[in-house]
Motif scaffolding. Structure first.
Motif, PDB file in Angstrom:
ATOM      1  N   LEU A 210      49.225  82.573 -10.728  1.00  0.00           N
ATOM      2  CA  LEU A 210      48.398  83.113  -9.656  1.00  0.00           C
ATOM      3  C   LEU A 210      46.931  82.745  -9.846  1.00  0.00           C
ATOM      4  N   ASP A 211      46.479  82.747 -11.089  1.00  0.00           N
ATOM      5  CA  ASP A 211      45.104  82.286 -11.352  1.00  0.00           C
ATOM      6  C   ASP A 211      44.926  80.845 -10.893  1.00  0.00           C
ATOM      7  N   ALA A 212      45.912  80.011 -11.193  1.00  0.00           N
ATOM      8  CA  ALA A 212      45.833  78.599 -10.803  1.00  0.00           C
ATOM      9  C   ALA A 212      45.759  78.470  -9.291  1.00  0.00           C
ATOM     10  N   LEU A 213      46.595  79.241  -8.590  1.00  0.00           N
ATOM     11  CA  LEU A 213      46.578  79.192  -7.134  1.00  0.00           C
ATOM     12  C   LEU A 213      45.213  79.598  -6.593  1.00  0.00           C
ATOM     13  N   GLU A 214      44.651  80.675  -7.144  1.00  0.00           N
ATOM     14  CA  GLU A 214      43.345  81.127  -6.662  1.00  0.00           C
ATOM     15  C   GLU A 214      42.255  80.104  -6.964  1.00  0.00           C
ATOM     16  N   LEU A 215      42.332  79.478  -8.108  1.00  0.00           N
ATOM     17  CA  LEU A 215      41.344  78.451  -8.436  1.00  0.00           C
ATOM     18  C   LEU A 215      41.482  77.222  -7.542  1.00  0.00           C
ATOM     19  N   MET A 216      42.717  76.881  -7.177  1.00  0.00           N
ATOM     20  CA  MET A 216      42.891  75.786  -6.228  1.00  0.00           C
ATOM     21  C   MET A 216      42.196  76.112  -4.910  1.00  0.00           C
ATOM     22  N   ASN A 217      42.367  77.342  -4.440  1.00  0.00           N
ATOM     23  CA  ASN A 217      41.748  77.723  -3.176  1.00  0.00           C
ATOM     24  C   ASN A 217      40.223  77.694  -3.261  1.00  0.00           C
ATOM     25  N   VAL A 218      39.690  78.119  -4.389  1.00  0.00           N
ATOM     26  CA  VAL A 218      38.234  78.047  -4.580  1.00  0.00           C
ATOM     27  C   VAL A 218      37.771  76.590  -4.554  1.00  0.00           C
ATOM     28  N   GLY A 219      38.519  75.730  -5.250  1.00  0.00           N
ATOM     29  CA  GLY A 219      38.149  74.317  -5.278  1.00  0.00           C
ATOM     30  C   GLY A 219      38.207  73.670  -3.912  1.00  0.00           C
ATOM     31  N   VAL A 220      39.238  74.009  -3.143  1.00  0.00           N
ATOM     32  CA  VAL A 220      39.350  73.453  -1.793  1.00  0.00           C
ATOM     33  C   VAL A 220      38.207  73.958  -0.906  1.00  0.00           C
ATOM     34  N   ASN A 221      37.801  75.216  -1.109  1.00  0.00           N
ATOM     35  CA  ASN A 221      36.665  75.728  -0.338  1.00  0.00           C
ATOM     36  C   ASN A 221      35.406  74.903  -0.596  1.00  0.00           C
ATOM     37  N   TYR A 222      35.183  74.521  -1.840  1.00  0.00           N
ATOM     38  CA  TYR A 222      34.038  73.660  -2.145  1.00  0.00           C
ATOM     39  C   TYR A 222      34.227  72.246  -1.595  1.00  0.00           C
ATOM     40  N   LEU A 223      35.481  71.802  -1.559  1.00  0.00           N
ATOM     41  CA  LEU A 223      35.769  70.470  -1.019  1.00  0.00           C
ATOM     42  C   LEU A 223      35.385  70.374   0.458  1.00  0.00           C
ATOM     43  N   ARG A 224      35.498  71.487   1.186  1.00  0.00           N
ATOM     44  CA  ARG A 224      35.190  71.458   2.615  1.00  0.00           C
ATOM     45  C   ARG A 224      33.770  70.987   2.908  1.00  0.00           C
ATOM     46  N   GLU A 225      32.867  71.207   1.986  1.00  0.00           N
ATOM     47  CA  GLU A 225      31.481  70.755   2.174  1.00  0.00           C
ATOM     48  C   GLU A 225      31.366  69.236   2.146  1.00  0.00           C
ATOM     49  N   HIS A 226      32.361  68.575   1.594  1.00  0.00           N
ATOM     50  CA  HIS A 226      32.263  67.134   1.341  1.00  0.00           C
ATOM     51  C   HIS A 226      33.398  66.362   2.012  1.00  0.00           C
ATOM     52  N   MET A 227      33.782  66.809   3.197  1.00  0.00           N
ATOM     53  CA  MET A 227      34.769  66.056   3.973  1.00  0.00           C
ATOM     54  C   MET A 227      34.235  65.877   5.397  1.00  0.00           C
ATOM     55  N   ALA A 228      34.871  65.006   6.151  1.00  0.00           N
ATOM     56  CA  ALA A 228      34.397  64.664   7.491  1.00  0.00           C
ATOM     57  C   ALA A 228      34.343  65.903   8.378  1.00  0.00           C
ATOM     58  N   ASP A 229      33.418  65.893   9.345  1.00  0.00           N
ATOM     59  CA  ASP A 229      33.212  67.056  10.208  1.00  0.00           C
ATOM     60  C   ASP A 229      34.471  67.463  10.949  1.00  0.00           C
ATOM     61  N   LYS A 230      35.263  66.493  11.384  1.00  0.00           N
ATOM     62  CA  LYS A 230      36.453  66.804  12.175  1.00  0.00           C
ATOM     63  C   LYS A 230      37.674  67.121  11.309  1.00  0.00           C
ATOM     64  N   ALA A 231      37.566  66.931  10.023  1.00  0.00           N
ATOM     65  CA  ALA A 231      38.690  67.217   9.126  1.00  0.00           C
ATOM     66  C   ALA A 231      38.861  68.734   8.980  1.00  0.00           C
ATOM     67  N   ARG A 232      40.048  69.142   8.686  1.00  0.00           N
ATOM     68  CA  ARG A 232      40.369  70.548   8.499  1.00  0.00           C
ATOM     69  C   ARG A 232      41.345  70.694   7.332  1.00  0.00           C
ATOM     70  N   VAL A 233      41.173  71.761   6.540  1.00  0.00           N
ATOM     71  CA  VAL A 233      42.128  72.105   5.491  1.00  0.00           C
ATOM     72  C   VAL A 233      42.360  73.609   5.571  1.00  0.00           C
ATOM     73  N   HIS A 234      43.610  74.041   5.731  1.00  0.00           N
ATOM     74  CA  HIS A 234      43.912  75.466   5.744  1.00  0.00           C
ATOM     75  C   HIS A 234      45.219  75.728   5.011  1.00  0.00           C
ATOM     76  N   TYR A 235      45.406  76.999   4.637  1.00  0.00           N
ATOM     77  CA  TYR A 235      46.524  77.306   3.750  1.00  0.00           C
ATOM     78  C   TYR A 235      47.059  78.703   4.022  1.00  0.00           C
ATOM     79  N   ALA A 236      48.262  78.954   3.506  1.00  0.00           N
ATOM     80  CA  ALA A 236      48.866  80.285   3.510  1.00  0.00           C
ATOM     81  C   ALA A 236      49.569  80.481   2.171  1.00  0.00           C
ATOM     82  N   VAL A 237      49.278  81.584   1.520  1.00  0.00           N
ATOM     83  CA  VAL A 237      49.944  81.924   0.266  1.00  0.00           C
ATOM     84  C   VAL A 237      51.335  82.455   0.600  1.00  0.00           C
ATOM     85  N   THR A 238      52.346  81.863   0.035  1.00  0.00           N
ATOM     86  CA  THR A 238      53.726  82.247   0.346  1.00  0.00           C
ATOM     87  C   THR A 238      54.425  82.984  -0.786  1.00  0.00           C
TER      88      THR A 238
END
Length: 472
Positions: A210-238
């Motif tokens: 679960l820690d790993a999953l949460e850290l992945m989500n934090v990392g992806v949140n930071y990644l959003r600052e450095h991707m194209a304006d029209k790009a999108r990344v979203h997720y659902a914890v299952t």
């Protein structure tokens, strides 16, 4: 009798059939890849109309193709019939009132989508027979549009390789052609595995997935600052690994949708998301694996076909709702929030802004845009459009400002005005398809534009060849 009048007559003659089919699919409300009742219902309807039906195409248990006629040109109509989870809603109700709490519902109107396309196919077939025209009419029963990208599997297996033009539509709160591009998307499930332990007594022995999953989500949140304006990344914890806080969770899972305007761009962005996941696993001393579950390319519009389709939509005209329909539409409109209404009004033609509250249904046709527009979402029609010139439209099956994937969409799905709007789409598709079938110059122009837009690129499915459709 001209083409439009003939097609309208052919479709109206079978209105009771289409209403029955649409309402049955609405009642079934089956999720992606599990649409057994809906697919069989539509397959039988095709066979009763004289079509030859091939079931289970491209490894899709609920995918099918109905064909009538022979030779070229081959015109295809695309139908969908999958519902959404958590959107159960009673018909004829204008307040949220589920049939089954958290049950399924047609929150994107696919009960209408499949039947509108079916009406187009039946009318086109009857027209070919009456006028003794050479050509083939096909109806593609396409499962799992909402999640799973059924058309991408069909395209990957070459189901559209001999098609000359394809036509589809989608329920909406406007009447317009879909002259737009879209984001390509990759769908994937990420799984982290760790080691369980007592979180208080022996935490040093645990490795938290679960820690790993949460850290992945934090990392992806930071990644959003450095991707194209029209790009999108979203997720659902299952899967969080459990509900006991004094246990170090040994497994955790989540699903990601990664979107970007071009296939090569989305593949690069997905690699970066995978690297974030690898980093999260490294930081937590856990194991990470992922599986691509779906994907589709960006949409390739076709102005040659869309201009013709717009002309037919204008000439046919949106069917006027009855007083009963209009009362229902007004009640649905009243259930919407000010945010939804004000957002939708921003896109209205100036002449409509002062009257939409009095008659909250779009009964006009928007012109075909001179330039392509862009949709941040994704559609598996895109994979068809990479293989064959493709035209689509929207029609007003919903009250103005209705938001897709809501109970309001489900509630409107069995109303007379919604069915009439679906058949209006069927009329426009059938007329455009038959115009292309009878006019070699139009078909040649659409094909030239198709090749120019691809600019030498060839179709490559974003779903890896080793990934097969799930069977439910």
């Amino acid at each position: 009798m001209g083409l439009i009048d003939e097609i309208k007559t052919l479709i109206y003659e079978k209105r009771d059939l289409y209403q029955n089919l649409s309402e049955k699919v609405w009642d079934f409300a089956e999720l992606h890849f599990g649409e057994q009742k809906s697919s069989e219902l539509l397959s039988i309807a095709l066979e009763e109309e004289g079509f030859t039906v091939e079931r289970g195409v491209a490894g899709l248990k609920t995918g099918f193709i109905g064909s009538y006629g022979e030779g070229k040109p081959v015109i295809a109509f695309l139908g969908e019939f999958d519902a959404l989870a958590g959107l159960s809603q009673k018909r004829d109700k204008t307040v949220h009132d589920p049939i089954v709490p958290n049950g399924n519902g047609h929150g994107c109107g696919h009960n209408l989508l499949g039947v509108g396309s079916l009406a187009a196919a039946f009318a086109a077939k009857e027209y070919l027979v009456k006028h003794q025209l050479k050509g083939t009419v096909r109806f593609y029963g396409c499962p799992a549009e909402e999640s799973g990208n059924g058309k991408a599997y069909m395209a990957r297996e070459g189901c559209f390789s001999d098609v000359d033009a394809a036509f589809s539509w989608h329920p909406d709160s406007k009447n317009a052609v879909q002259h737009l591009s879209s984001n390509a998307v990759i769908e994937a499930r990420f799984t982290f595995k760790g080691v369980s332990a007592h979180a208080a007594a022996l935490p040093e022995l645990g490795r938290s997935a679960l820690d790993a999953l949460e850290l992945m989500n934090v990392g992806v949140n930071y990644l959003r600052e450095h991707m194209a304006d029209k790009a999108r990344v979203h997720y659902a914890v299952t899967n969080t690994g459990g509900v006991s806080p004094n246990v170090v969770q040994a497994i955790a899972e989540e699903r990601f949708l990664v979107r970007s305007p071009k296939p090569n761009e989305v593949k690069e962005l997905f690699k970066r998301v995978v690297n974030v996941a690898k980093g999260a696993a490294l930081m937590t001393d856990t194991e990470m694996s992922y599986e691509i579950e779906g994907g589709c390319c960006n949409l390739i519009p076709n102005k040659a076909l869309h201009q013709v389709m717009t002309g037919f939509m204008e000439e046919i005209g949106y069917p006027e709702p009855s007083e009963k329909d209009l009362a229902f539409i007004k009640d649905i409109y009243a259930s919407l929030g000010d945010n939804e209404k004000n957002f939708a009004k921003k896109f209205l033609p100036p002449e409509q802004r002062g009257t939409i509250d009095e008659k909250p249904i779009a009964d006009w046709v928007l012109p075909c845009p001179d330039q392509d527009t862009f949709m941040e979402g994704s559609t598996d029609v895109s994979d068809v459009s990479w293989n064959v010139p493709t035209a689509q439209c929207f029609t007003s099956t919903w009250a103005f400002a209705t938001v897709p994937h809501t109970w309001q969409v489900v509630a409107q799905g069995t109303q007379d005005f919604a069915l009439n709007a679906a058949l209006y789409a069927g009329e426009a598709m059938a007329c455009t398809a038959l115009k292309a079938l009878e006019d070699p110059e139009l078909l040649a122009e659409a094909t030239r534009e198709f090749k120019e837009r691809l600019d030498g690129e060839t179709y490559k499915c974003l779903i890896p060849p080793e990934v097969t459709p799930p069977v439910y």
